[in-house]
Design a protein around this motif. Structure first.
Motif, PDB file in Angstrom:
ATOM      1  N   SER A 103      50.268  48.434  34.759  1.00  0.00           N
ATOM      2  CA  SER A 103      49.964  48.010  36.369  1.00  0.00           C
ATOM      3  C   SER A 103      48.478  48.079  37.077  1.00  0.00           C
ATOM      4  O   SER A 103      47.719  47.706  37.474  1.00  0.00           O
ATOM      5  CB  SER A 103      50.783  47.994  37.219  1.00  0.00           C
ATOM      6  OG  SER A 103      52.247  48.378  36.783  1.00  0.00           O
ATOM      7  N   VAL A 104      48.304  49.341  36.804  1.00  0.00           N
ATOM      8  CA  VAL A 104      46.605  49.808  36.531  1.00  0.00           C
ATOM      9  C   VAL A 104      45.646  49.047  36.158  1.00  0.00           C
ATOM     10  O   VAL A 104      44.945  48.635  36.750  1.00  0.00           O
ATOM     11  CB  VAL A 104      46.554  51.321  37.031  1.00  0.00           C
ATOM     12  CG1 VAL A 104      44.657  51.576  37.073  1.00  0.00           C
ATOM     13  CG2 VAL A 104      46.854  51.715  37.398  1.00  0.00           C
ATOM     14  N   VAL A 105      45.969  48.767  35.112  1.00  0.00           N
ATOM     15  CA  VAL A 105      44.756  47.736  33.958  1.00  0.00           C
ATOM     16  C   VAL A 105      45.177  46.466  34.703  1.00  0.00           C
ATOM     17  O   VAL A 105      43.866  45.303  34.977  1.00  0.00           O
ATOM     18  CB  VAL A 105      45.378  47.694  32.772  1.00  0.00           C
ATOM     19  CG1 VAL A 105      44.509  46.364  31.497  1.00  0.00           C
ATOM     20  CG2 VAL A 105      45.034  49.500  32.424  1.00  0.00           C
ATOM     21  N   LYS A 106      46.091  45.941  34.524  1.00  0.00           N
ATOM     22  CA  LYS A 106      46.107  44.475  35.482  1.00  0.00           C
ATOM     23  C   LYS A 106      45.076  44.465  36.780  1.00  0.00           C
ATOM     24  O   LYS A 106      44.588  43.030  37.097  1.00  0.00           O
ATOM     25  CB  LYS A 106      48.139  44.013  35.841  1.00  0.00           C
ATOM     26  CG  LYS A 106      48.632  43.415  34.621  1.00  0.00           C
ATOM     27  CD  LYS A 106      50.184  43.447  34.920  1.00  0.00           C
ATOM     28  CE  LYS A 106      50.939  44.360  35.141  1.00  0.00           C
ATOM     29  NZ  LYS A 106      51.992  44.261  34.855  1.00  0.00           N
ATOM     30  N   GLU A 107      46.058  45.284  37.808  1.00  0.00           N
ATOM     31  CA  GLU A 107      44.897  45.783  38.683  1.00  0.00           C
ATOM     32  C   GLU A 107      43.508  44.862  38.934  1.00  0.00           C
ATOM     33  O   GLU A 107      42.797  44.409  39.743  1.00  0.00           O
ATOM     34  CB  GLU A 107      45.581  46.551  40.325  1.00  0.00           C
ATOM     35  CG  GLU A 107      44.930  46.318  40.766  1.00  0.00           C
ATOM     36  CD  GLU A 107      45.677  47.348  42.546  1.00  0.00           C
ATOM     37  OE1 GLU A 107      44.389  47.704  43.106  1.00  0.00           O
ATOM     38  OE2 GLU A 107      46.804  47.990  42.251  1.00  0.00           O
ATOM     39  N   ILE A 108      42.809  46.074  38.064  1.00  0.00           N
ATOM     40  CA  ILE A 108      41.261  46.082  37.676  1.00  0.00           C
ATOM     41  C   ILE A 108      40.984  45.069  37.001  1.00  0.00           C
ATOM     42  O   ILE A 108      39.964  44.068  38.153  1.00  0.00           O
ATOM     43  CB  ILE A 108      41.218  46.877  36.677  1.00  0.00           C
ATOM     44  CG1 ILE A 108      41.629  49.046  37.590  1.00  0.00           C
ATOM     45  CG2 ILE A 108      39.659  47.116  35.986  1.00  0.00           C
ATOM     46  CD1 ILE A 108      41.468  49.504  35.917  1.00  0.00           C
ATOM     47  N   ALA A 109      42.151  44.489  36.205  1.00  0.00           N
ATOM     48  CA  ALA A 109      40.695  43.083  35.190  1.00  0.00           C
ATOM     49  C   ALA A 109      41.159  41.995  36.824  1.00  0.00           C
ATOM     50  O   ALA A 109      40.461  41.147  36.591  1.00  0.00           O
ATOM     51  CB  ALA A 109      42.199  42.645  34.632  1.00  0.00           C
ATOM     52  N   HIS A 110      42.118  42.281  37.408  1.00  0.00           N
ATOM     53  CA  HIS A 110      42.747  40.958  38.348  1.00  0.00           C
ATOM     54  C   HIS A 110      41.035  40.595  39.250  1.00  0.00           C
ATOM     55  O   HIS A 110      40.545  39.578  40.170  1.00  0.00           O
ATOM     56  CB  HIS A 110      43.468  40.818  38.974  1.00  0.00           C
ATOM     57  CG  HIS A 110      44.186  40.184  40.327  1.00  0.00           C
ATOM     58  ND1 HIS A 110      44.694  38.387  39.929  1.00  0.00           N
ATOM     59  CD2 HIS A 110      43.972  40.633  41.406  1.00  0.00           C
ATOM     60  CE1 HIS A 110      44.405  38.182  41.067  1.00  0.00           C
ATOM     61  NE2 HIS A 110      44.398  39.000  42.389  1.00  0.00           N
ATOM     62  N   PHE A 111      40.609  41.690  39.750  1.00  0.00           N
ATOM     63  CA  PHE A 111      39.637  42.066  40.774  1.00  0.00           C
ATOM     64  C   PHE A 111      37.954  41.960  39.843  1.00  0.00           C
ATOM     65  O   PHE A 111      37.113  42.116  40.175  1.00  0.00           O
ATOM     66  CB  PHE A 111      39.506  43.323  41.620  1.00  0.00           C
ATOM     67  CG  PHE A 111      40.110  42.962  42.172  1.00  0.00           C
ATOM     68  CD1 PHE A 111      40.762  42.278  43.594  1.00  0.00           C
ATOM     69  CD2 PHE A 111      42.223  43.990  42.555  1.00  0.00           C
ATOM     70  CE1 PHE A 111      41.786  41.372  44.396  1.00  0.00           C
ATOM     71  CE2 PHE A 111      43.436  43.171  43.477  1.00  0.00           C
ATOM     72  CZ  PHE A 111      42.583  42.353  44.282  1.00  0.00           C
ATOM     73  N   ALA A 171      42.558  37.738  27.108  1.00  0.00           N
ATOM     74  CA  ALA A 171      43.542  37.434  26.798  1.00  0.00           C
ATOM     75  C   ALA A 171      44.053  37.765  28.682  1.00  0.00           C
ATOM     76  O   ALA A 171      44.374  36.921  29.253  1.00  0.00           O
ATOM     77  CB  ALA A 171      45.174  37.848  26.400  1.00  0.00           C
ATOM     78  N   MET A 172      43.711  38.657  28.675  1.00  0.00           N
ATOM     79  CA  MET A 172      43.448  38.864  30.971  1.00  0.00           C
ATOM     80  C   MET A 172      42.496  37.816  31.532  1.00  0.00           C
ATOM     81  O   MET A 172      43.359  37.583  32.042  1.00  0.00           O
ATOM     82  CB  MET A 172      43.574  40.412  30.977  1.00  0.00           C
ATOM     83  CG  MET A 172      44.181  41.072  30.468  1.00  0.00           C
ATOM     84  SD  MET A 172      44.569  43.007  30.432  1.00  0.00           S
ATOM     85  CE  MET A 172      44.668  43.121  32.646  1.00  0.00           C
ATOM     86  N   LYS A 173      41.285  38.044  31.301  1.00  0.00           N
ATOM     87  CA  LYS A 173      40.931  37.161  31.189  1.00  0.00           C
ATOM     88  C   LYS A 173      40.652  35.649  31.599  1.00  0.00           C
ATOM     89  O   LYS A 173      40.299  35.175  32.719  1.00  0.00           O
ATOM     90  CB  LYS A 173      39.110  37.506  30.796  1.00  0.00           C
ATOM     91  CG  LYS A 173      38.664  38.316  31.041  1.00  0.00           C
ATOM     92  CD  LYS A 173      37.058  38.809  30.272  1.00  0.00           C
ATOM     93  CE  LYS A 173      36.402  39.809  30.946  1.00  0.00           C
ATOM     94  NZ  LYS A 173      34.844  40.248  29.275  1.00  0.00           N
ATOM     95  N   LEU A 174      41.391  35.172  30.314  1.00  0.00           N
ATOM     96  CA  LEU A 174      42.352  34.013  30.734  1.00  0.00           C
ATOM     97  C   LEU A 174      43.165  33.528  31.388  1.00  0.00           C
ATOM     98  O   LEU A 174      42.843  32.695  32.229  1.00  0.00           O
ATOM     99  CB  LEU A 174      42.012  33.609  29.099  1.00  0.00           C
ATOM    100  CG  LEU A 174      40.995  33.505  28.381  1.00  0.00           C
ATOM    101  CD1 LEU A 174      41.685  33.076  26.912  1.00  0.00           C
ATOM    102  CD2 LEU A 174      40.501  31.670  28.665  1.00  0.00           C
TER     103      LEU A 174
END
Length: 174
Positions: free
Chosen positions: A137-145, A160-163
C-alpha cells in the motif's frame, strides 16, 4: 538388509495479494526457498480488494522476480487457503511478520486454518528489519505521486507501476 526410506518432498505455500511484490516479500521468498524443497508463491485473487494489478499481472511480475530461484513456482488461487494447501500437497504455510499487529492478524489466520485443517502448519518469518516499514500500500501511494520506489521493488515492478499510473492518469484527464 538395508531399508530405503523415501523422504517426502517438503512443499510450502507463501500466499499473498502481492499487489505489488515488494523487496520485503522477496526477502521472505528468498529465505523460505532455502528451507523447503519447493516454495509455491500463491497470488490470492481476493474478491474483496480492488488491486492495482490483475492476478495475471501479479503472477507475471512474481515470475520475473523469482526466475533465478529454481525451487520457486508462482501460481494463483481463489479458494480457502487450506483447500489450496491440500490441492498442492503442501505441508506448510509461510507468513511474513513485520510488526506486532501483523503477528496478531496472522496468528488469528493460522488458528483458523489449523481449525479447518489440523495438518496445515503455519510458520512465521520475521521480515528483515530494513523492510519492516514496507507495505504494498505504501509503495503504491509513493509511486502514484511520482516518488522513487526503486529501493522497495524490483526494476520490473517499478516499470510496471510507472506504466500503470501513467495509463490511469491519462484516463482521468479530459
Amino acid at each position: 538388509m538395508m531399508s530405503l526410506q523415501i523422504r517426502k518432498e517438503r512443499v510450502a505455500i507463501y500466499p499473498g495479494t502481492f499487489d505489488p511484490v515488494t523487496m520485503g516479500h522477496m526477502d521472505i521468498i528468498q529465505r523460505a526457498a532455502k528451507q523447503f524443497d519447493r516454495l509455491i508463491v500463491a497470488v490470492l485473487n481476493n474478491l474483496s480488494k480492488n488491486p492495482l494489478f490483475s492476478v495475471e499481472e501479479r503472477t507475471d511480475l512474481l515470475r520475473q522476480a523469482t526466475q533465478d530461484i529454481p525451487n520457486v513456482e508462482v501460481d494463483s488461487f481463489r479458494d480457502l487457503l487450506v483447500n489450496y494447501v491440500r490441492q498442492k500437497d503442501a505441508q506448510v504455510i509461510v507468513r511474513g511478520i513485520r510488526t506486532v499487529t501483523d503477528f496478531e492478524y496472522e496468528l488469528q489466520n493460522a488458528s483458523i486454518n489449523h481449525n479447518l485443517d489440523p495438518d496445515a502448519e503455519t510458520i512465521f518469518m520475521m521480515t528483515n528489519p530494513k523492510y519492516s516499514y514496507l507495505s504494498s500500500s505504501v509503495v503504491k501511494e509513493i509511486a502514484h505521486f511520482g516518488g522513487n520506489v526503486s529501493d522497495f521493488v524490483t526494476p520490473e515492478v517499478e516499470q510496471a507501476m510507472k506504466l500503470k499510473f501513467k495509463r490511469m492518469d491519462g484516463e482521468m484527464k479530459p
